[in-house]
Scaffold this motif. Structure first.
Motif, PDB file in Angstrom:
ATOM      1  N   LEU A  93      18.478 -29.274  17.309  1.00  9.42           N
ATOM      2  CA  LEU A  93      17.505 -28.597  18.160  1.00  9.42           C
ATOM      3  C   LEU A  93      16.170 -28.626  17.433  1.00  9.42           C
ATOM      4  O   LEU A  93      15.952 -27.916  16.469  1.00  9.42           O
ATOM      5  CB  LEU A  93      17.960 -27.160  18.417  1.00  9.42           C
ATOM      6  N   ARG A  94      15.293 -29.514  17.881  1.00  6.96           N
ATOM      7  CA  ARG A  94      13.989 -29.703  17.231  1.00  6.96           C
ATOM      8  C   ARG A  94      13.041 -28.608  17.697  1.00  6.96           C
ATOM      9  O   ARG A  94      12.735 -28.492  18.879  1.00  6.96           O
ATOM     10  CB  ARG A  94      13.439 -31.076  17.591  1.00  6.96           C
ATOM     11  N   ILE A  95      12.628 -27.775  16.741  1.00  7.10           N
ATOM     12  CA  ILE A  95      11.671 -26.698  17.009  1.00  7.10           C
ATOM     13  C   ILE A  95      10.704 -26.667  15.829  1.00  7.10           C
ATOM     14  O   ILE A  95      10.952 -25.985  14.835  1.00  7.10           O
ATOM     15  CB  ILE A  95      12.354 -25.323  17.152  1.00  7.10           C
ATOM     16  N   PRO A  96       9.612 -27.418  15.899  1.00  9.94           N
ATOM     17  CA  PRO A  96       8.662 -27.429  14.781  1.00  9.94           C
ATOM     18  C   PRO A  96       8.167 -26.022  14.447  1.00  9.94           C
ATOM     19  O   PRO A  96       7.936 -25.202  15.328  1.00  9.94           O
ATOM     20  CB  PRO A  96       7.516 -28.300  15.293  1.00  9.94           C
ATOM     21  N   LEU A  97       8.041 -25.757  13.163  1.00 14.39           N
ATOM     22  CA  LEU A  97       7.575 -24.488  12.611  1.00 14.39           C
ATOM     23  C   LEU A  97       8.534 -23.327  12.872  1.00 14.39           C
ATOM     24  O   LEU A  97       8.147 -22.168  12.800  1.00 14.39           O
ATOM     25  CB  LEU A  97       6.173 -24.141  13.127  1.00 14.39           C
ATOM     26  N   SER A  98       9.792 -23.646  13.162  1.00 17.51           N
ATOM     27  CA  SER A  98      10.774 -22.581  13.367  1.00 17.51           C
ATOM     28  C   SER A  98      11.190 -22.003  12.030  1.00 17.51           C
ATOM     29  O   SER A  98      11.339 -22.721  11.050  1.00 17.51           O
ATOM     30  CB  SER A  98      11.995 -23.112  14.108  1.00 17.51           C
ATOM     31  N   THR A  99      11.345 -20.706  12.007  1.00 18.70           N
ATOM     32  CA  THR A  99      11.738 -20.048  10.771  1.00 18.70           C
ATOM     33  C   THR A  99      12.969 -19.178  10.931  1.00 18.70           C
ATOM     34  O   THR A  99      13.615 -18.862   9.948  1.00 18.70           O
ATOM     35  CB  THR A  99      10.597 -19.168  10.229  1.00 18.70           C
ATOM     36  N   ASP A 100      13.264 -18.778  12.145  1.00 18.97           N
ATOM     37  CA  ASP A 100      14.359 -17.840  12.312  1.00 18.97           C
ATOM     38  C   ASP A 100      14.988 -17.972  13.680  1.00 18.97           C
ATOM     39  O   ASP A 100      14.403 -18.546  14.601  1.00 18.97           O
ATOM     40  CB  ASP A 100      13.856 -16.411  12.124  1.00 18.97           C
ATOM     41  N   LEU A 101      16.184 -17.416  13.792  1.00 21.05           N
ATOM     42  CA  LEU A 101      16.951 -17.480  15.029  1.00 21.05           C
ATOM     43  C   LEU A 101      17.783 -16.207  15.112  1.00 21.05           C
ATOM     44  O   LEU A 101      18.239 -15.690  14.096  1.00 21.05           O
ATOM     45  CB  LEU A 101      17.851 -18.710  14.975  1.00 21.05           C
ATOM     46  N   ALA A 102      17.944 -15.695  16.313  1.00 23.59           N
ATOM     47  CA  ALA A 102      18.830 -14.552  16.546  1.00 23.59           C
ATOM     48  C   ALA A 102      19.588 -14.838  17.833  1.00 23.59           C
ATOM     49  O   ALA A 102      19.090 -15.541  18.720  1.00 23.59           O
ATOM     50  CB  ALA A 102      18.030 -13.262  16.675  1.00 23.59           C
ATOM     51  N   ILE A 103      20.801 -14.305  17.923  1.00 24.52           N
ATOM     52  CA  ILE A 103      21.631 -14.557  19.092  1.00 24.52           C
ATOM     53  C   ILE A 103      22.135 -13.224  19.624  1.00 24.52           C
ATOM     54  O   ILE A 103      22.634 -12.391  18.859  1.00 24.52           O
ATOM     55  CB  ILE A 103      22.832 -15.458  18.740  1.00 24.52           C
TER      56      ILE A 103
END
Length: 167
Positions: A93-103
């Motif tokens: 999953l390409r997300i430039p400048l991504s730093t975090d994820l929550a579900i």
């Protein structure tokens, strides 16, 4: 005696106001210039691509039988962990400048530069469904010297995606 003591105290207090020609920590604001992208183009950068090798891993997130492994600043590897002895990469999953994820439940929330994006991922279709994008939730990327993006003349419809050194 009191006058002398008062004069000495005032001398120490005013010492910080004296002119000092030494500029040890001087940082030029024009050493870097922002690299920007139009908001329309920026929002298209979030996409599902073929699996790829992990190069610079970050945090790991687990939801049911899926592992989301952060590739720092680039996106997330999606890995099928239904057989923990043999995990299988599904997609990137390409997300430039991504730093975090929550579900939460089946909704995934990611930090996409200045935006917060909510989406669903379908293993069956290997597809991405963006549910909502909350714009400008997070501060813009700071320059390497620590200057806020607001210190530069950036068009309102542009996002700072990096900085380049000025020669």
């Amino acid at each position: 005696m009191k006058k002398n003591l008062f004069a000495i105290i005032m001398l120490f207090l005013l010492q910080s106001c004296w002119y000092n020609e030494v500029e040890d920590d001087f940082v030029r604001m024009d050493a870097y210039q922002p690299i920007t992208q139009s908001r329309a183009d920026f929002e298209k950068t979030m996409e599902l691509t073929a699996e790829r090798q992990v190069v610079n891993s970050g945090k790991i997130y687990i939801k049911d039988e899926l592992i989301y492994l952060n590739e720092k600043g680039e996106g997330f590897h999606i890995i099928d962990n239904s057989d923990p002895e043999n995990p299988k990469p599904l997609a990137f999953l390409r997300i430039p400048l991504s730093t975090d994820l929550a579900i939460r439940n089946n909704t995934i929330y990611v930090h996409h530069a200045v935006d917060l994006v909510a989406f669903n991922y379908s293993v069956v279709n290997n597809s991405l469904n963006i549910l909502h994008r909350e714009k400008n939730v997070f501060p813009a990327l700071r320059s390497p010297e620590g200057w806020d993006a607001e210190n530069y003349e950036i068009p309102e419809d542009h996002i700072v995606i990096g900085y380049e050194e000025v020669n």
